[in-house]
Design an enzyme around this catalytic site. Structure first.
Site, mmCIF file in Angstrom:
data_model
loop_
_atom_site.group_PDB
_atom_site.id
_atom_site.type_symbol
_atom_site.label_atom_id
_atom_site.label_comp_id
_atom_site.label_asym_id
_atom_site.label_seq_id
_atom_site.Cartn_x
_atom_site.Cartn_y
_atom_site.Cartn_z
ATOM 1 C CB CYS A 12 -1.341 -0.308 1.057
ATOM 2 S SG CYS A 12 -0.334 0.147 2.921
ATOM 3 C CG ASN A 15 4.564 -1.592 5.212
ATOM 4 O OD1 ASN A 15 4.869 -1.698 5.695
ATOM 5 N ND2 ASN A 15 3.309 -2.159 5.119
ATOM 6 C CB CYS A 17 -4.240 1.616 6.865
ATOM 7 S SG CYS A 17 -3.539 2.437 8.341
ATOM 8 N NE ARG A 18 -4.388 1.410 1.863
ATOM 9 C CZ ARG A 18 -4.267 1.876 0.623
ATOM 10 N NH1 ARG A 18 -5.363 1.633 -0.295
ATOM 11 N NH2 ARG A 18 -3.521 2.927 0.197
ATOM 12 C CB SER A 19 0.953 -3.632 2.878
ATOM 13 O OG SER A 19 1.200 -2.742 3.381
ATOM 14 C CG ASP A 126 -5.210 4.762 2.993
ATOM 15 O OD1 ASP A 126 -5.207 4.928 4.897
ATOM 16 O OD2 ASP A 126 -3.990 5.782 2.829
#
Length: 158
Positions: A12, A15, A17-19, A126
């Site tokens: 993301c 690095n 939240c999402r990934s 996000d």
């Protein structure tokens, strides 16, 4: 891309939240299926290098049984394109950023995460500036896409 898939990198922007959430969820599911797949995550930008994932991501994920222990934010490095068998982008912006940095002959490794899900959503949005519901929604999307990605890898590796 020839050969079995043995490593996956989730990407993301920062690095944070999402990934890392995808890394935690996917690693959990890999262990449940007793598969030998290396899992990592990174950001196209290095804003949070060395930091732990966002506390809200950790709280949402840990409530569902996922571990974030030992995860630290890092930026995508040039050698990642050669090393990882699959590089999974959370959205189109990060997909384009990865493609612009990646040697052209390795572009086949880069995919949008939600392309492995049967859900209608095209991207993992996000949640950083949103509330708790955003982190829960991101987890829902990541769980769905993780199952689809694992099914894809299992088919490819047999």
């Amino acid at each position: 891309m020839a050969g079995p898939i043995k490593s996956v990198l989730f990407v993301c922007l920062g690095n944070i939240c999402r990934s890392p959430t995808a890394e935690a969820v996917f690693l959990h599911k890999v262990k449940q299926r007793t598969l030998a797949i290396e899992v990592d995550s990174a950001g196209t930008q290095g804003f949070h290098t060395g930091c732990a994932p966002d506390e809200r991501s950790q709280q949402a994920g840990e409530a569902r049984g996922y571990s974030f222990e030992g995860l630290k934010c890092r930026k995508v490095e040039k050698q990642d394109f050669e090393y990882f068998d699959l590089i999974i982008a959370m959205d189109e912006v990060n997909l384009r950023n990865l493609q612009s940095e990646c040697p052209e002959e390795l572009h086949e490794k880069i995919h949008l995460f939600m392309s492995f899900s049967a859900l209608e959503e095209d991207i993992v949005p996000d949640p950083y500036y949103g509330g708790k519901k955003g982190f829960e929604y991101v987890l829902d999307l990541i769980e769905s896409a993780s199952d689809g990605l694992l099914n894809y890898i299992t088919r490819r590796n047999t």
